[in-house]
Design a protein around this motif. Structure first.
Motif, short mmCIF file in Angstrom:
data_model
loop_
_atom_site.label_atom_id
_atom_site.label_comp_id
_atom_site.label_asym_id
_atom_site.label_seq_id
_atom_site.Cartn_x
_atom_site.Cartn_y
_atom_site.Cartn_z
N SER A 71 25.29 27.63 69.08
CA SER A 71 24.62 26.46 69.87
C SER A 71 25.52 26.42 71.27
O SER A 71 26.40 26.99 71.24
CB SER A 71 24.87 25.17 69.10
OG SER A 71 26.12 24.85 68.90
N ARG A 110 24.27 24.85 61.98
CA ARG A 110 23.90 25.84 63.11
C ARG A 110 23.27 26.95 62.41
O ARG A 110 23.99 28.05 62.36
CB ARG A 110 24.88 26.28 64.07
CG ARG A 110 25.61 25.23 64.72
CD ARG A 110 26.90 25.35 65.58
NE ARG A 110 27.27 24.12 66.47
CZ ARG A 110 27.99 23.21 66.33
NH1 ARG A 110 27.99 23.15 64.83
NH2 ARG A 110 28.24 22.38 67.08
N HIS A 125 21.58 23.48 66.87
CA HIS A 125 22.41 22.58 66.00
C HIS A 125 21.36 21.58 65.67
O HIS A 125 20.90 20.88 66.41
CB HIS A 125 23.39 22.11 67.02
CG HIS A 125 24.23 21.18 66.09
ND1 HIS A 125 24.59 19.87 66.33
CD2 HIS A 125 24.79 21.23 64.79
CE1 HIS A 125 25.23 19.13 65.58
NE2 HIS A 125 25.53 20.20 64.51
N HIS A 132 19.98 24.88 71.63
CA HIS A 132 19.60 26.17 71.08
C HIS A 132 19.42 27.15 72.63
O HIS A 132 19.42 26.72 73.61
CB HIS A 132 17.99 26.05 70.27
CG HIS A 132 16.95 25.47 71.10
ND1 HIS A 132 16.91 24.03 71.04
CD2 HIS A 132 16.10 25.84 71.77
CE1 HIS A 132 15.92 23.72 71.71
NE2 HIS A 132 15.33 24.66 72.32
N SER A 187 23.94 32.47 64.25
CA SER A 187 24.35 31.00 64.35
C SER A 187 25.14 30.70 65.93
O SER A 187 26.05 31.33 65.83
CB SER A 187 25.10 30.72 63.18
OG SER A 187 25.66 29.42 63.31
#
Length: 238
Positions: A187, A157, A150, A135, A185
């Protein structure tokens, strides 16, 4: 190895700083639970001398992990490290020959690390239900913002945006978490600070096999966070 790293100042106004390094995978594909403090000892002409010391922790010691975040917050003239998320190998009792190196999400606990006394305390916050890895984390004064990440268990995600605030009175610390709207969203993205109140997110993934082509600006004003898209470079999915 790819550990979690953060910058640590003696106080929010201090010009002297150290680097805190925790966790990561070693060249032998083992996970480390070590925590190191790196500081500049001296600068002579063009030579800079660093000192790296290992810091022992007692209490709720975070397990060996990778893909997590570690930050430092400042409250009432004191400071504390905040560790969250990541992945770890499944417990040895659950391992089989086929799944010896299998990993799982770490429990969504928030760890407060006192670097002066070497104490670690884990906090369970009801707003944090799932373990997250890779993150984005941003620390500002007494607050940390956790963005994206994730979830290995669900292979998603989620567009998370959490605000974790730490109060450091004379007694026990107080930690609370608020779920904020407007998350994205993402990662494994790169986070860069462009000025005191602005950050840029570049790259990362939005799906397992789909890289993220959008860049975002994260700005702060009056303790409010805003995330907006920015003009992206002329690049390809490669």
């Amino acid at each position: 190895r790819y550990p979690a790293t953060c910058m640590f100042k003696g106080s929010a106004e201090s010009e002297k700083y150290q680097y805190i390094i925790h966790g990561g995978k070693t060249p032998n594909n083992e996970l480390s639970d070590k925590i190191y403090v790196i500081s500049v000892v001296s600068k002579n002409n063009k030579k800079v001398t660093f000192r790296c010391t290992e810091k022992d922790l007692v209490g709720d010691v975070p397990e060996a992990r990778y893909g997590h975040s570690i930050d430092v917050v400042y409250s009432r003239g004191k400071s504390v490290g905040v560790l969250f998320g990541g992945r770890a190998y499944i417990p040895s009792a659950q391992r089989t020959t086929e799944k010896w190196n299998s990993v799982a999400d770490c429990l969504p606990h928030v760890f407060l690390l006192d670097f002066e006394f070497g104490c670690s305390t884990a906090y369970i916050l009801p707003e944090l239900q799932d373990g997250l890895s890779f993150h984005v984390s941003i620390a500002r004064n007494d607050t940390i913002y956790i963005l994206g990440g994730h979830s290995l268990a669900n292979n998603i995600r989620p567009a998370n945006l959490y605000r974790i605030r730490v109060d450091l009175p004379l007694g026990s610390p107080a930690v609370n978490c608020t779920v904020l709207p407007g998350g994205i969203s993402v990662s494994s993205a790169i986070l860069t600070q462009t000025n005191k109140d602005e950050f840029v997110i570049v790259g990362g993934y939005q799906l397992e096999n789909q890289k993220r082509m959008v860049c975002n600006i994260i700005s702060f004003e009056d303790n409010k966070i805003a995330i907006r898209e920015m003009e992206t470079p002329d690049w390809t999915p490669d």
